[in-house]
Design an enzyme around this catalytic site. Structure first.
Site, PDB file in Angstrom:
ATOM      1  N   CYS A   1      78.677 -16.924 -17.547  1.00 41.54           N
ATOM      2  CA  CYS A   1      77.862 -15.886 -16.921  1.00 41.54           C
ATOM      3  C   CYS A   1      76.392 -16.096 -17.257  1.00 41.54           C
ATOM      4  CB  CYS A   1      78.304 -14.511 -17.403  1.00 41.54           C
ATOM      5  SG  CYS A   1      79.743 -13.886 -16.537  1.00 41.54           S
TER       6      CYS A   1
ATOM      7  N   ARG B   1      86.989 -12.973 -13.900  1.00 43.09           N
ATOM      8  CA  ARG B   1      86.953 -13.804 -15.122  1.00 43.09           C
ATOM      9  C   ARG B   1      87.530 -13.052 -16.302  1.00 43.09           C
ATOM     10  NH1 ARG B   1      81.704 -17.376 -14.843  1.00 43.09           N
ATOM     11  NH2 ARG B   1      82.838 -18.405 -16.471  1.00 43.09           N
TER      12      ARG B   1
ATOM     13  N   ARG C   1      81.647 -20.683 -20.308  1.00 39.29           N
ATOM     14  CA  ARG C   1      80.840 -20.913 -21.511  1.00 39.29           C
ATOM     15  C   ARG C   1      81.701 -21.397 -22.689  1.00 39.29           C
ATOM     16  NH1 ARG C   1      75.598 -21.165 -23.790  1.00 39.29           N
ATOM     17  NH2 ARG C   1      75.747 -20.426 -25.913  1.00 39.29           N
TER      18      ARG C   1
ATOM     19  N   ARG D   1      70.960 -19.434 -22.424  1.00 40.02           N
ATOM     20  CA  ARG D   1      72.045 -19.429 -23.411  1.00 40.02           C
ATOM     21  C   ARG D   1      72.120 -20.824 -24.030  1.00 40.02           C
ATOM     22  NH1 ARG D   1      77.300 -16.421 -21.015  1.00 40.02           N
ATOM     23  NH2 ARG D   1      77.874 -16.302 -23.220  1.00 40.02           N
ATOM     24  N   PRO D   2      71.169 -21.108 -24.929  1.00 39.21           N
ATOM     25  CA  PRO D   2      71.141 -22.456 -25.503  1.00 39.21           C
ATOM     26  C   PRO D   2      72.341 -22.707 -26.411  1.00 39.21           C
ATOM     27  CG  PRO D   2      69.513 -21.047 -26.587  1.00 39.21           C
ATOM     28  CD  PRO D   2      70.125 -20.223 -25.498  1.00 39.21           C
ATOM     29  N   ILE D   3      72.559 -23.993 -26.756  1.00 46.30           N
ATOM     30  CA  ILE D   3      73.623 -24.344 -27.709  1.00 46.30           C
ATOM     31  C   ILE D   3      73.017 -25.074 -28.909  1.00 46.30           C
ATOM     32  CG2 ILE D   3      75.584 -24.363 -26.099  1.00 46.30           C
ATOM     33  CD1 ILE D   3      75.183 -27.464 -25.932  1.00 46.30           C
ATOM     34  N   ASP D   4      71.716 -24.816 -29.121  1.00 44.92           N
ATOM     35  CA  ASP D   4      71.027 -25.540 -30.195  1.00 44.92           C
ATOM     36  C   ASP D   4      71.645 -25.302 -31.572  1.00 44.92           C
ATOM     37  OD1 ASP D   4      70.161 -22.899 -29.832  1.00 44.92           O
ATOM     38  OD2 ASP D   4      68.195 -23.262 -30.713  1.00 44.92           O
TER      39      ASP D   4
ATOM     40  N   LYS E   1      90.256 -11.749 -24.194  1.00 42.31           N
ATOM     41  CA  LYS E   1      89.845 -13.019 -23.572  1.00 42.31           C
ATOM     42  C   LYS E   1      89.065 -13.880 -24.567  1.00 42.31           C
ATOM     43  CE  LYS E   1      85.975 -12.927 -20.923  1.00 42.31           C
ATOM     44  NZ  LYS E   1      84.921 -13.857 -21.349  1.00 42.31           N
ATOM     45  N   ASN E   2      88.113 -13.245 -25.264  1.00 35.84           N
ATOM     46  CA  ASN E   2      87.228 -14.023 -26.127  1.00 35.84           C
ATOM     47  C   ASN E   2      87.881 -14.457 -27.440  1.00 35.84           C
ATOM     48  OD1 ASN E   2      85.362 -13.954 -24.130  1.00 35.84           O
ATOM     49  ND2 ASN E   2      84.107 -12.326 -25.026  1.00 35.84           N
TER      50      ASN E   2
ATOM     51  N   ASP F   1      78.395  -6.451 -24.653  1.00 31.89           N
ATOM     52  CA  ASP F   1      79.339  -6.428 -23.535  1.00 31.89           C
ATOM     53  C   ASP F   1      79.665  -4.999 -23.082  1.00 31.89           C
ATOM     54  OD1 ASP F   1      79.388  -9.149 -23.659  1.00 31.89           O
ATOM     55  OD2 ASP F   1      81.328  -9.304 -24.645  1.00 31.89           O
TER      56      ASP F   1
HETATM   57  C1  EPZ Z   1      80.104 -14.541 -26.917  1.00 29.31           C
HETATM   58  O1  EPZ Z   1      79.169 -15.373 -26.230  1.00 29.31           O
HETATM   59  C2  EPZ Z   1      80.979 -13.920 -25.839  1.00 29.31           C
HETATM   60  N1  EPZ Z   1      81.605 -14.971 -25.061  1.00 29.31           N
HETATM   61  C3  EPZ Z   1      80.119 -13.041 -24.927  1.00 29.31           C
HETATM   62  O2  EPZ Z   1      80.974 -12.392 -24.009  1.00 29.31           O
HETATM   63  C4  EPZ Z   1      79.408 -11.986 -25.771  1.00 29.31           C
HETATM   64  O3  EPZ Z   1      78.531 -11.252 -24.948  1.00 29.31           O
HETATM   65  C5  EPZ Z   1      78.601 -12.669 -26.879  1.00 29.31           C
HETATM   66  O4  EPZ Z   1      79.479 -13.524 -27.670  1.00 29.31           O
HETATM   67  C6  EPZ Z   1      77.931 -11.694 -27.833  1.00 29.31           C
HETATM   68  O5  EPZ Z   1      78.874 -10.861 -28.419  1.00 29.31           O
HETATM   69  C7  EPZ Z   1      82.696 -15.562 -25.533  1.00 29.31           C
HETATM   70  O6  EPZ Z   1      83.200 -15.287 -26.608  1.00 29.31           O
HETATM   71  C8  EPZ Z   1      83.325 -16.596 -24.663  1.00 29.31           C
HETATM   72  P1  EPZ Z   1      76.391 -15.877 -29.017  1.00 29.31           P
HETATM   73  P2  EPZ Z   1      78.335 -16.475 -27.013  1.00 29.31           P
HETATM   74  O7  EPZ Z   1      76.399 -17.320 -29.301  1.00 29.31           O
HETATM   75  O8  EPZ Z   1      79.206 -17.125 -28.029  1.00 29.31           O
HETATM   76  C9  EPZ Z   1      71.748 -17.022 -28.753  1.00 29.31           C
HETATM   77  C10 EPZ Z   1      81.890 -11.986 -21.860  1.00 29.31           C
HETATM   78  O9  EPZ Z   1      81.506 -11.378 -20.852  1.00 29.31           O
HETATM   79  N2  EPZ Z   1      72.148 -18.404 -29.115  1.00 29.31           N
HETATM   80  O10 EPZ Z   1      76.761 -14.934 -30.114  1.00 29.31           O
HETATM   81  O11 EPZ Z   1      77.665 -17.304 -25.996  1.00 29.31           O
HETATM   82  C11 EPZ Z   1      72.212 -16.659 -27.338  1.00 29.31           C
HETATM   83  O12 EPZ Z   1      71.343 -17.166 -26.365  1.00 29.31           O
HETATM   84  C12 EPZ Z   1      80.875 -12.816 -22.631  1.00 29.31           C
HETATM   85  O13 EPZ Z   1      83.060 -11.979 -22.238  1.00 29.31           O
HETATM   86  C13 EPZ Z   1      71.162 -19.356 -29.338  1.00 29.31           C
HETATM   87  O14 EPZ Z   1      69.958 -19.078 -29.257  1.00 29.31           O
HETATM   88  O15 EPZ Z   1      77.272 -15.543 -27.745  1.00 29.31           O
HETATM   89  C14 EPZ Z   1      72.266 -15.161 -27.416  1.00 29.31           C
HETATM   90  O16 EPZ Z   1      70.983 -14.643 -27.182  1.00 29.31           O
HETATM   91  C15 EPZ Z   1      79.516 -12.693 -22.035  1.00 29.31           C
HETATM   92  N3  EPZ Z   1      71.550 -20.628 -29.653  1.00 29.31           N
HETATM   93  C16 EPZ Z   1      72.665 -14.882 -28.869  1.00 29.31           C
HETATM   94  O17 EPZ Z   1      72.421 -16.101 -29.571  1.00 29.31           O
HETATM   95  C17 EPZ Z   1      72.866 -20.975 -29.776  1.00 29.31           C
HETATM   96  O18 EPZ Z   1      73.146 -22.151 -30.067  1.00 29.31           O
HETATM   97  C18 EPZ Z   1      74.137 -14.506 -29.063  1.00 29.31           C
HETATM   98  O19 EPZ Z   1      74.963 -15.507 -28.457  1.00 29.31           O
HETATM   99  C19 EPZ Z   1      73.848 -19.993 -29.549  1.00 29.31           C
HETATM  100  C20 EPZ Z   1      73.466 -18.711 -29.221  1.00 29.31           C
END
Ligand code: EPZ
Length: 421
Positions: A116, A400, A92, A121-124, A22-23, A308
């Site tokens: 979820c 999902r 997301r 889950r910021p996007i900063d 999926k991802n 995950d």
């Molecule tokens: C991806 O989420 C996956 N989702 C998640 O799977 C997975 O748990 C995660 O990566 C970690 O492996 C998808 O690919 C669609 P990150 P993502 O950005 O991209 C922080 C599932 O169930 N962060 O690596 O959102 C964030 O808050 C999902 O399939 C910031 O602070 O993960 C987190 O603590 C759930 N600022 C950490 O980084 C940002 O701008 C890792 O998040 C971005 C992230």
């Protein structure tokens, strides 16, 4: 609302096939708007999150068909730059359209994404990186207005190896002048798959899978059609492995890539399961009792233990002799399955980022609610080995990420059904 009903206590036997991740599919679908051509994406699972992404592509003006497990996206016509709040909040991964639309149109009008609830889950990092590459982004009441006249490649050192931010940068950087270098990039297999797709589409990306990714932008050969086969879903495979470890029995999971499952395989073997990888299959067998793994299970960015898989491994860990310690390092609210597992008699203790569990003879059936995708799947695994009947509600979270989880488990001999209501 539909719910899942499980009569626990049956061991699992047989084989189950894993489809594409999926991802991987989600960012590749966003990337398909970059090609101004036809993308044929094979091995796609049929999931709610993917349907949500296809709805966005259609609203943007792409022609999309989904037949069996092949999705075809034709982005050769004009592509809109706006996505509605409702479509953005469906998942997301919709945020990947920020980089993709900026690269395609020089403009994107969207909203902060949903997905979820795993804590904040910021996007900063996404926004900071795209702005460093030359985008102008204004955020107001959840709305994102982004424009770029000329993006310029540069070196971006990520504060954490965010999966989504790495993907967004890769997408936008394809349209930036010169070279973009992502340092401390996410190394997940899905990032490598995105690179494979982008290169097949004529872009120039290298280094994925290592901490440094290079994108040479503004240069594109023009293949008329891209055909890409998505890598196997390691988390779906982990689900069947943990379900077997919890319920007992012997299951062969086919269509897998062994490497991303090696860490889980080692842990389950240490816990007393038979785990055998042969070519693209893994067989997992559990007959006797389980032992807690000696070391703390620490989640971390790839190649660390995936967050995950944490809720999924927690189910056999609850039943193991001795104490398993989990340390969740990725999300600040990723133990939402714990109170529900405790209703089934799991006696898990959470303190901050730690969870302690183990030593429970057996779980008992209960009525529980999923709060996120993988936590929801963990509740189903727990119900398989619980005494008596369980009901799992809020299964839209589970849908999902799983193609009818109940059908797969029923084929393995479990007494699981979906009740429409
Ligand atoms: C991806 O989420 C996956 N989702 C998640 O799977 C997975 O748990 C995660 O990566 C970690 O492996 C998808 O690919 C669609 P990150 P993502 O950005 O991209 C922080 C599932 O169930 N962060 O690596 O959102 C964030 O808050 C999902 O399939 C910031 O602070 O993960 C987190 O603590 C759930 N600022 C950490 O980084 C940002 O701008 C890792 O998040 C971005 C992230």
């Amino acid at each position: 609302m539909d719910y899942i009903k499980v009569e626990g206590g049956r061991a699992l036997t047989g084989s189950v096939r894993v489809y594409g991740a999926k991802n991987s599919v989600l960012p590749i679908l966003a990337a398909s708007v970059l090609t101004s051509g036809v993308s044929v994406i094979e091995n796609c699972p049929r999931l709610k999150d993917i349907d949500a992404m296809l709805a966005i592509l259609r609203a943007l003006g792409c022609e999309v068909t989904a037949e069996e497990r092949t999705i075809t996206v034709d982005s050769s016509g004009p592509i809109a730059a706006e996505i509605s709040a409702e479509q953005m909040s469906a998942l997301r991964a919709s945020i990947a359209f920020l980089g993709a639309l900026l690269a395609r149109n020089g403009r994107a009008e969207l909203f902060v994404p949903g997905g979820c609830e795993l804590g904040s889950r910021p996007i900063d990092i996404h926004l900071w990186a795209l702005m460093r590459l030359g985008a102008k982004i204004r955020q107001q009441d959840g709305r994102l207005h982004a424009t770029v006249s000329r993006g310029n490649g540069c070196e971006l050192v990520l504060p954490i190896p965010s999966v989504g931010a790495t993907e967004n940068i890769m997408l936008f950087a394809t349209a930036c002048g010169g070279e973009t270098v992502i340092v401390n990039a996410a190394r997940e297999p899905e990032i490598v798959d995105l690179q494979t797709y982008l290169n097949a589409a004529g872009f120039s990306v290298s280094g994925a899978g290592s901490p440094v990714i290079r994108i040479v932008g503004g240069r594109k050969t023009q293949p008329t059609q891209v055909v890409h086969r998505v890598i196997p879903d390691r988390i779906a495979a982990a689900t069947w492995m943990c379900a077997t470890a919890s319920a007992g029995g012997e299951v062969m999971v086919t269509g897998v890539e062994p490497e991303p499952l090696a860490l889980l395989g080692e842990l389950l073997a240490e816990m007393g399961c038979g785990v055998q990888f042969v070519a693209d299959a893994v067989t997992i067998r559990r007959v006797g009792s389980l032992q807690a793994p000696r070391a703390t299970v620490r989640t971390g960015p790839y190649p660390g233990f995936p967050t995950d898989m944490q809720p999924l491994l927690m189910v056999p860990a609850v039943l193991a002799h001795g104490q398993t310690v989990f340390e969740e390092n990725m999300f600040d609210s990723r133990y939402r399955h714990v109170p529900e597992l405790n209703r089934m008699g799991a006696e898990i203790m959470v303190s901050g980022k730690y969870a302690l569990c183990g030593g429970i003879e057996r779980l008992r059936g209960a009525s529980v609610c999923a709060a996120d995708l993988r936590g929801g799947a963990a509740l189903v695994c727990a119900a398989l080995c619980a005494e008596g009947e369980s009901t799992i509600r809020n299964i839209e979270y589970i849908d999902r990420g799983y193609e009818s989880i109940e059908d797969s488990l029923r084929l393995l001999g479990a007494d699981v059904r979906r009740v429409r209501g």
